[in-house]
Design an enzyme around this catalytic site. Structure first.
Site, PDB file in Angstrom:
ATOM      1  N   HIS A 204      27.795  83.985   4.318  1.00 49.20           N
ATOM      2  CA  HIS A 204      28.266  84.048   3.168  1.00 49.20           C
ATOM      3  C   HIS A 204      27.247  84.892   3.493  1.00 49.20           C
ATOM      4  O   HIS A 204      27.554  86.440   1.910  1.00 49.20           O
ATOM      5  CB  HIS A 204      28.471  83.847   1.621  1.00 49.20           C
ATOM      6  CG  HIS A 204      27.678  82.715   1.360  1.00 49.20           C
ATOM      7  ND1 HIS A 204      26.608  81.739   1.779  1.00 49.20           N
ATOM      8  CD2 HIS A 204      26.357  83.965   0.097  1.00 49.20           C
ATOM      9  CE1 HIS A 204      25.438  81.759   0.911  1.00 49.20           C
ATOM     10  NE2 HIS A 204      25.445  82.334   0.230  1.00 49.20           N
TER      11      HIS A 204
HETATM   12  C1  UD1 Z   1      25.829  85.182  -4.727  1.00 50.24           C
HETATM   13  C2  UD1 Z   1      23.984  85.283  -3.952  1.00 50.24           C
HETATM   14  C3  UD1 Z   1      23.555  84.712  -3.281  1.00 50.24           C
HETATM   15  C4  UD1 Z   1      24.599  82.973  -3.461  1.00 50.24           C
HETATM   16  C5  UD1 Z   1      26.346  83.085  -2.904  1.00 50.24           C
HETATM   17  C6  UD1 Z   1      26.553  81.757  -3.471  1.00 50.24           C
HETATM   18  C7  UD1 Z   1      23.537  87.294  -4.997  1.00 50.24           C
HETATM   19  C8  UD1 Z   1      22.763  88.840  -4.477  1.00 50.24           C
HETATM   20  N1  UD1 Z   1      23.775  86.958  -3.995  1.00 50.24           N
HETATM   21  O1  UD1 Z   1      26.328  86.167  -3.188  1.00 50.24           O
HETATM   22  O2  UD1 Z   1      22.743  84.328  -3.651  1.00 50.24           O
HETATM   23  O3  UD1 Z   1      24.290  82.645  -1.967  1.00 50.24           O
HETATM   24  O4  UD1 Z   1      26.732  83.655  -4.398  1.00 50.24           O
HETATM   25  O5  UD1 Z   1      28.238  82.419  -3.238  1.00 50.24           O
HETATM   26  O6  UD1 Z   1      23.743  87.618  -6.202  1.00 50.24           O
HETATM   27  N2  UD1 Z   1      33.677  87.258  -5.103  1.00 50.24           N
HETATM   28  C9  UD1 Z   1      35.349  87.001  -4.862  1.00 50.24           C
HETATM   29  N3  UD1 Z   1      35.480  86.118  -5.784  1.00 50.24           N
HETATM   30  C10 UD1 Z   1      34.214  85.754  -5.822  1.00 50.24           C
HETATM   31  C11 UD1 Z   1      32.999  86.087  -6.018  1.00 50.24           C
HETATM   32  C12 UD1 Z   1      33.527  87.377  -5.208  1.00 50.24           C
HETATM   33  O7  UD1 Z   1      36.168  87.904  -4.524  1.00 50.24           O
HETATM   34  O8  UD1 Z   1      34.710  84.631  -7.440  1.00 50.24           O
HETATM   35  C13 UD1 Z   1      33.934  88.343  -3.290  1.00 50.24           C
HETATM   36  C14 UD1 Z   1      34.281  89.706  -3.877  1.00 50.24           C
HETATM   37  O9  UD1 Z   1      34.494  90.481  -2.979  1.00 50.24           O
HETATM   38  C15 UD1 Z   1      32.641  90.300  -3.717  1.00 50.24           C
HETATM   39  C16 UD1 Z   1      32.177  89.306  -2.562  1.00 50.24           C
HETATM   40  O10 UD1 Z   1      32.405  88.403  -3.100  1.00 50.24           O
HETATM   41  O11 UD1 Z   1      32.277  91.566  -4.045  1.00 50.24           O
HETATM   42  C17 UD1 Z   1      30.980  89.041  -3.063  1.00 50.24           C
HETATM   43  O12 UD1 Z   1      30.291  88.545  -4.795  1.00 50.24           O
HETATM   44  P1  UD1 Z   1      29.186  88.407  -5.248  1.00 50.24           P
HETATM   45  O13 UD1 Z   1      29.126  87.500  -6.697  1.00 50.24           O
HETATM   46  O14 UD1 Z   1      28.611  89.904  -5.741  1.00 50.24           O
HETATM   47  O15 UD1 Z   1      28.102  87.632  -3.633  1.00 50.24           O
HETATM   48  P2  UD1 Z   1      27.748  86.830  -2.776  1.00 50.24           P
HETATM   49  O16 UD1 Z   1      28.222  87.126  -1.793  1.00 50.24           O
HETATM   50  O17 UD1 Z   1      28.789  85.348  -3.935  1.00 50.24           O
END
Ligand code: UD1
Length: 351
Positions: A204
């Site tokens: 991820h």
């Molecule tokens: C975040 C943390 C990372 C952690 C990870 C655990 C930051 C910079 N990164 O990364 O350190 O290891 O969480 O999972 O804070 N999305 C969904 N549904 C959700 C959440 C996310 O569809 O409930 C998708 C969206 O497209 C979003 C992408 O995942 O844009 C990334 O989500 P985001 O929370 O920004 O970062 P993570 O990759 O989850």
């Protein structure tokens, strides 16, 4: 004493569950949770609150996804009035996500006392958003709870030793608490999986998902492992799913499943022949389960796991990943380096 825990993303829910249990032993602590809404899908958030019996958040800021600036900025904007109203004696920040960064900035600006759980970790790679977030949180918080001796040393090098408290790792507390429960509360389709009959993978990190060359290499390695060594089960983070779809890479040989709950993950980890991951938490859970790990990154904050071949860094190179998978039979022994399972209690006693 009034304590506020600020969480927003999956790994933080696991950590705050430990703090909830530690706080429950005191009747003079008023502990409440603020959820930024960074993770909002049922499988990324709600299922953790339910399974880990975490106190429901008093506030959900419902910030959701966005670019780093947009997401963090929105959190800062929505968090400030809540913290001004609630005025805790301590604001507890966890790990290294954008929610951690937002909390650190707001707390510092309104002069709250802040403590950082999982302080002192460094990858020494400032291109990682997490590295930036954890450096800021460590420098702004006044009490730094360290999971490892290495973390204490890292803080000493940055002139922060006075604020450091070695507690052990709250994620180790979490695993010890959940032991046994994972067998009972995991999904039946996972309970039916044969021990050592498959490899477990998670991907991820932005450095892998947002770089098509790296993502292709990783998927190609997982396909090859499925063909040549053993089946690969891949609970897929929504961001990775989007990136795989965007570049049209074929995951044909891999068993792709929905994001796993905490109990499912612990069960899958304990039964896996080996684990491939770019997650920090999963590297440690592999270590706790004494299952060999292959880390799909160029560096790790959890350097202790590298001893005795328990964890191998391969970056995103398909040949290196497959070669490491063939070597995992030589891993071990595993030694105890993450504390004694009482990190949560030490954190609350310190506050
Ligand atoms: C975040 C943390 C990372 C952690 C990870 C655990 C930051 C910079 N990164 O990364 O350190 O290891 O969480 O999972 O804070 N999305 C969904 N549904 C959700 C959440 C996310 O569809 O409930 C998708 C969206 O497209 C979003 C992408 O995942 O844009 C990334 O989500 P985001 O929370 O920004 O970062 P993570 O990759 O989850």
């Amino acid at each position: 004493m009034r304590v506020i825990s600020l969480v927003g993303a999956r790994p933080q829910f696991v950590k705050v569950a430990v703090i909830c249990r530690a706080v429950a032993k005191y009747d003079n602590i008023d502990h409440l949770i603020i959820h930024t809404g960074q993770h909002y899908d049922v499988r990324m958030s709600d299922v953790f609150f339910e399974q880990l019996e975490i106190t429901p958040p008093k506030y959900n800021l419902e910030v959701g996804s966005g670019s780093h600036g947009e997401q963090t900025g929105e959190m800062i904007k929505r968090l400030e009035p809540v913290l001004i109203t609630e005025r805790p004696d301590w604001l507890l920040l966890y790990g290294d996500t954008n929610s951690t960064l937002a909390g650190a900035v707001v707390g510092a600006k309104i002069n709250l006392r802040m403590a950082h759980v999982e302080a002192g970790l460094r990858s020494f790679n400032r291109r990682m958003p997490e590295e930036v977030n954890r450096v800021v949180a460590d420098h702004l918080a006044e009490r730094l709870f360290c999971p490892t001796a290495t973390a204490v040393d890292n803080l000493e090098r940055e002139g922060l030793k006075e604020r450091a408290v070695f507690t052990g790792d709250v994620m180790y507390d979490a695993v010890l608490h959940a032991q046994g429960a994972a067998e009972r509360y995991s999904a039946p389709e996972h309970r039916g999986r044969r021990s050592r009959g498959f490899a477990l993978a998670t991907v991820h990190r932005a450095e892998n998902t947002d770089e098509p060359v790296r993502l292709r290499e990783i998927v190609s390695a997982l396909n090859r492992i499925s063909r040549e060594i053993c089946a690969v089960v891949l609970p897929l983070h929504p961001r990775t799913r989007k990136c795989i779809d965007a570049i049209g890479v074929d995951t044909g040989e891999i068993e792709v499943i929905e994001p796993a709950s905490y109990m499912d993950m612990l069960l899958l980890e304990s039964r896996a022949r080996f684990i491939l991951t770019d997650s920090g938490g999963v590297q440690k859970e592999a270590y706790f389960a004494r299952v060999p790990c292959i880390t799909l990154r160029d560096e790790t904050e959890w350097v202790e796991t590298l001893a005795n071949g328990c964890n191998t860094l391969t970056g995103a190179n398909a040949d290196r990943i497959v070669a490491a998978a063939l070597e995992t039979v030589n891993a071990g022994p595993w030694t105890a380096v993450y504390g004694d399972g009482a990190a949560g209690r030490r954190i609350i006693e310190s506050l």
